[in-house]
Write an enzyme that holds these catalytic residues in place. Structure first.
Site, PDB file in Angstrom:
ATOM      1  N   CYS A  20       0.836  -1.242  -0.059  1.00 21.98           N
ATOM      2  CA  CYS A  20      -0.116   0.189  -0.075  1.00 21.98           C
ATOM      3  C   CYS A  20       0.520   1.130  -0.042  1.00 21.98           C
ATOM      4  O   CYS A  20       0.459   2.320  -0.379  1.00 21.98           O
ATOM      5  CB  CYS A  20      -0.796  -0.022   1.136  1.00 21.98           C
ATOM      6  SG  CYS A  20      -2.231  -1.101   1.310  1.00 21.98           S
ATOM      7  N   HIS A  26      -2.060   3.443  -5.302  1.00 26.07           N
ATOM      8  CA  HIS A  26      -2.709   2.074  -5.272  1.00 26.07           C
ATOM      9  C   HIS A  26      -4.309   2.504  -5.197  1.00 26.07           C
ATOM     10  O   HIS A  26      -4.464   3.648  -4.469  1.00 26.07           O
ATOM     11  CB  HIS A  26      -2.171   1.137  -4.559  1.00 26.07           C
ATOM     12  CG  HIS A  26      -2.679   1.140  -3.205  1.00 26.07           C
ATOM     13  ND1 HIS A  26      -2.145   2.190  -2.276  1.00 26.07           N
ATOM     14  CD2 HIS A  26      -3.516   0.659  -2.384  1.00 26.07           C
ATOM     15  CE1 HIS A  26      -2.778   1.940  -1.192  1.00 26.07           C
ATOM     16  NE2 HIS A  26      -3.633   1.001  -1.073  1.00 26.07           N
ATOM     17  N   HIS A  28      -8.491   1.126  -4.219  1.00 20.91           N
ATOM     18  CA  HIS A  28      -9.671   0.204  -3.909  1.00 20.91           C
ATOM     19  C   HIS A  28     -10.920   0.713  -4.415  1.00 20.91           C
ATOM     20  O   HIS A  28     -11.246   1.517  -4.471  1.00 20.91           O
ATOM     21  CB  HIS A  28      -9.429   0.135  -2.311  1.00 20.91           C
ATOM     22  CG  HIS A  28      -8.034  -0.415  -1.780  1.00 20.91           C
ATOM     23  ND1 HIS A  28      -8.051  -1.689  -1.767  1.00 20.91           N
ATOM     24  CD2 HIS A  28      -7.277   0.097  -1.332  1.00 20.91           C
ATOM     25  CE1 HIS A  28      -6.725  -1.976  -1.148  1.00 20.91           C
ATOM     26  NE2 HIS A  28      -6.325  -0.568  -0.691  1.00 20.91           N
ATOM     27  N   HIS A  67     -14.528   7.855  -6.568  1.00 21.52           N
ATOM     28  CA  HIS A  67     -13.408   8.011  -7.589  1.00 21.52           C
ATOM     29  C   HIS A  67     -12.393   9.149  -7.635  1.00 21.52           C
ATOM     30  O   HIS A  67     -11.980  10.036  -8.328  1.00 21.52           O
ATOM     31  CB  HIS A  67     -14.311   8.215  -9.024  1.00 21.52           C
ATOM     32  CG  HIS A  67     -14.586   7.009  -9.537  1.00 21.52           C
ATOM     33  ND1 HIS A  67     -15.980   6.597  -9.135  1.00 21.52           N
ATOM     34  CD2 HIS A  67     -14.478   6.214 -10.274  1.00 21.52           C
ATOM     35  CE1 HIS A  67     -16.589   5.376  -9.687  1.00 21.52           C
ATOM     36  NE2 HIS A  67     -15.192   5.073 -10.616  1.00 21.52           N
ATOM     37  N   GLU A 114     -12.618  -2.883   2.283  1.00 22.79           N
ATOM     38  CA  GLU A 114     -11.310  -2.624   1.303  1.00 22.79           C
ATOM     39  C   GLU A 114     -11.352  -3.565   0.221  1.00 22.79           C
ATOM     40  O   GLU A 114     -11.226  -3.128  -0.772  1.00 22.79           O
ATOM     41  CB  GLU A 114     -10.104  -2.643   2.362  1.00 22.79           C
ATOM     42  CG  GLU A 114      -9.079  -2.091   1.616  1.00 22.79           C
ATOM     43  CD  GLU A 114      -7.668  -2.030   2.416  1.00 22.79           C
ATOM     44  OE1 GLU A 114      -6.826  -2.917   2.196  1.00 22.79           O
ATOM     45  OE2 GLU A 114      -7.586  -1.049   3.328  1.00 22.79           O
TER      46      GLU A 114
END
Length: 127
Positions: A20, A26, A28, A67, A114
């Site tokens: 992470c 990154h 989710h 987003h 998550e």
């Protein structure tokens, strides 16, 4: 999103946050469950109207976080040293929703998924 704590060295961040802690970020696809509690209204048979709850969730969660790069686009994380862990995201959602609820209703818990196998359940501060 690059999960890191500015108080830790690069090596410590990599050790604590693993994959992470990626300088290229990154992401989710979080799933959020909100549970509220309060007295059931005798007339409506509801603690609160689900349409009102959806509006609050949209205002606190979707409009702010959906987003988005949590570290760069979400003010509470961008403008503070708050680390973008699932735990902290759940706390931010809990507190944000609570501010918009009627006086007789409280957030009971936030469940933040998550991944399919990892979730956080937050029910407020431990006493």
């Amino acid at each position: 999103m690059d999960v890191m704590n500015i108080q830790l060295s690069d090596e410590e961040n990599k050790k604590v946050f693993g994959k992470c802690n990626n300088p290229n970020g990154h992401g989710h696809n979080y799933k959020v469950e909100v549970t509220v509690r309060g007295p059931v209204d005798e007339v409506t048979g509801m603690v609160m109207n689900i349409t009102d709850m959806k509006c609050i969730i949209n205002k606190v969660v979707m409009d702010v976080m959906d987003h988005k790069n949590m570290d760069l686009d979400v003010p509470i994380f961008r403008d503070s040293s708050l680390v973008t862990t699932s735990e902290n995201i759940a706390v931010v959602i809990f507190e944000g929703i609570q501010k918009h609820l009627p006086d007789h209703v409280t957030v009971h818990e936030i469940i933040l998924h998550e991944t399919d196998k990892n979730k956080v359940i937050y029910r407020g501060e431990c006493e």
